[in-house]
Design an enzyme around this catalytic site. Sequence first.
Site, mmCIF file in Angstrom:
data_model
loop_
_atom_site.group_PDB
_atom_site.id
_atom_site.type_symbol
_atom_site.label_atom_id
_atom_site.label_comp_id
_atom_site.label_asym_id
_atom_site.label_seq_id
_atom_site.Cartn_x
_atom_site.Cartn_y
_atom_site.Cartn_z
ATOM 1 N N LYS A 90 13.096 31.599 -37.165
ATOM 2 C CA LYS A 90 12.698 29.937 -37.231
ATOM 3 C C LYS A 90 12.060 29.493 -35.800
ATOM 4 O O LYS A 90 11.309 28.696 -35.850
ATOM 5 C CB LYS A 90 14.095 29.081 -37.265
ATOM 6 N N GLU B 293 21.036 24.819 -38.346
ATOM 7 C CA GLU B 293 20.289 25.637 -39.610
ATOM 8 C C GLU B 293 21.500 26.332 -40.011
ATOM 9 O O GLU B 293 22.201 26.754 -39.071
ATOM 10 C CB GLU B 293 19.440 26.607 -38.706
ATOM 11 N N ASP B 294 21.504 26.632 -41.255
ATOM 12 C CA ASP B 294 22.501 27.753 -41.818
ATOM 13 C C ASP B 294 23.749 27.422 -41.550
ATOM 14 O O ASP B 294 24.698 28.245 -41.300
ATOM 15 C CB ASP B 294 22.158 29.060 -41.465
ATOM 16 N N ASP C 102 17.736 22.490 -43.341
ATOM 17 C CA ASP C 102 18.216 22.961 -44.651
ATOM 18 C C ASP C 102 18.250 21.693 -45.648
ATOM 19 O O ASP C 102 18.044 21.635 -46.808
ATOM 20 C CB ASP C 102 19.638 23.584 -44.750
#
Length: 762
Positions: free
Chosen positions: A100, A142-143, A168
């Site tokens: 990323k 993120e995630d 996301d």
Amino acid sequence: MSENRLVGPELEEAALFFHKEPRPGKLEITATKPLGNQRDLALAYSPGVAAPCLAIAADPAKAADYTARQNLVAVVSNGTAVLGLGNIGPLASKPVMEGKAVLFKKFAGIDVFDIEIDATTVERVVDVVSALEPTFGGINLEDIKAPECFEIEAALRERMKIPVFHDDQHGTAIIVTAAVVNAMELAGKNLGAIKVVASGAGAAALACLNLLVSLGVSRDNIWISDLEGVVYEGREALMDRWKAVYAKPTNARHLGDIIEGADVFLGLSAAGVLKPDMVARMGEKPLILALANPNPEITPEEALAARPDAMMCTGRSDYPNQVNNVLCFPYIFRGALDVGATTINEEMKVAAVKAIAGLAKEEPSDVAARAYGGVSELFGPRYLIPSPFDNRLILRIAPAVARAAMESGVATRPITDFPAYMDRLNRFVFRSGLVMKPIIAAAKGSRKRVIYADGEDERVLRAAQVVIEDDLAVPILIGRPQVITARCERYGLKIRPGRDFAVVNPEDDPRYRDYVDLYFDLVGRRGVTPDAARTIVRTNATVIGALAVKRGDADALLTGLEGRFVKQLRDLRNIIGLRTDIHDFSALSLLISNRGPIFLTDTYVSEDPSPAEIAEMTRLAAAEIRRFGITPRAALLSHSNFGSADSASARKMQVALSILRRTAPDLEVDGEMHGDAALSPQVRQRVMPTSTLTGEANLLVFPTLDAANIALDLMKVTADALHVGPILLGPASPVHVLTPSVTSRGIVNMTAFAAVCANHED
């Protein structure tokens, strides 16, 4: 769709090799200030560093002037919902976060520290991340699994005065919403009246639905189905307060029960959940967003067979309308950081939606059309959202987001000169290291046959696998099949001769006699006997490849990994020859560095070109540069600076300039000049205020081969630049002589370029 996509063990092995070599990971930290002497050290650290420290202590806003904070983002994860891997933990998530970071840097010039935190509770994550605010200008979450991600983002946005963005959720939502806006416009439907059915109720799906509501979709017309079936009032299993707002009083329990008459299907769930019979029951001209990866809820082939009027989006690059978060998140942060935004609010997200949707409707510019091989998709069912390769994304999204931040009152450093800001973004587009994007995009699917003279070389074999997987060309390798097979196995490559690519075996090819006859016809009166011709066609791979192109058995040739450049060029001159309007070959080299793309000519062919030859190679080079979507700006270089010396080489460049003024009046060119004047408008302004060259030159034209080749080698090392080329200028067909130092990536790049050249030959 490519049948050679990496899967299973091959994908794993290639990915492990990619992440390990030539050094582990995908990131490094580089200094932006020189530390070459004691004075530099004194300014960078003690005692000089005290001055900016005190300035920031007195006025915290000065951190944007004296530190990297205003361009630094943290990509933060606890590894609880990584890609399709699930809860693998923070350490195992690090490769994803580094990836990323690379996207941020490459697409928007934003620096990133990836931060993987060993924390699973909402409170712990919020405490750790909020404590990082002095370091960063923005936070990209993120995630992180749902529903905790909702609570974490909300708490951080409450505590922190910098942008916090869960990509996301919001990145996907912005692109999906842009696709819905454009699809409903094509279908002639009003957003307020459409029915939306979602499969999946995770963070991304709910963010999509929320953003659609903010743009006018009625919450009453939104239906959700997840692992437990339809979300209905009174359901207790797998429910949370974010999902509950879409619960309906209904007896429907399955996706098939709610799909009737749907205008939009939003799939963020699992492969195969949307059946063809369900698609058949959707409304007129439906939009199907089948975004499960790697396999969508329904394939475009199945959906369009059931409903030819449907519009399709997937998350895959091998179908039209790819919903890829890289379409927006780098540019949203770019705009937010550039105005010192304290948050990314709804107004900024809506601005991004409108910018993306608007770009899809724009007619391709002349430069963009040239860059993408002269063929560009137009707004319609197959082009609802722009391609991730469109270099105008940053030019549309970042300013729109910046303006929205200013107008909504969250910008702490408003932009006062938007034309200057746009000019800065334009310069970045061609300094981002992504200059090959339009060439790669134009080569995709071209199916041009590129023949490689050095087909047994490991670099060619590795390049061929990438070329096949990315559908850049159809490789033909010259070499012994048994050797190629053995080396593919040794290097862990999945491709095999005869199955994935064709092979020309010099020891046993059915066209051998035809090749010999053609070769003798071409060179028989140049001292080559019939016996010699037979031997050469057995042993000289460059000759074999050139004959294949000459006969039409291949569209382009790459050679040069072994042997001397001048010998390879002689063979190509004898077999391929020059274009009818060209007097001689020349070579163009491209260097891609952090400074941007710089082209140099003539780097390999003409030892001491005449003024007419210099003018010709400059015109040819300018034409090739335009293939990249770049406007050429040529500087004729010399030890003389606008007449400061009267020497033969300086006069040669002056005559070449006068020829170019007459024969290429539209070309931006000036000279003769020093190298620093070519690359620095400020230096040039001091010595020649009336120069017709604007900005930095991107095409450097040298008076001799010595000067060009020495400059090329020095710049490759000192600028740590990627070399693309040499590009052979003037041949009657696309043939290029590479250098023994070329890498497999360099071969892939030149394959794409050769394929694009072959397209233009048609």
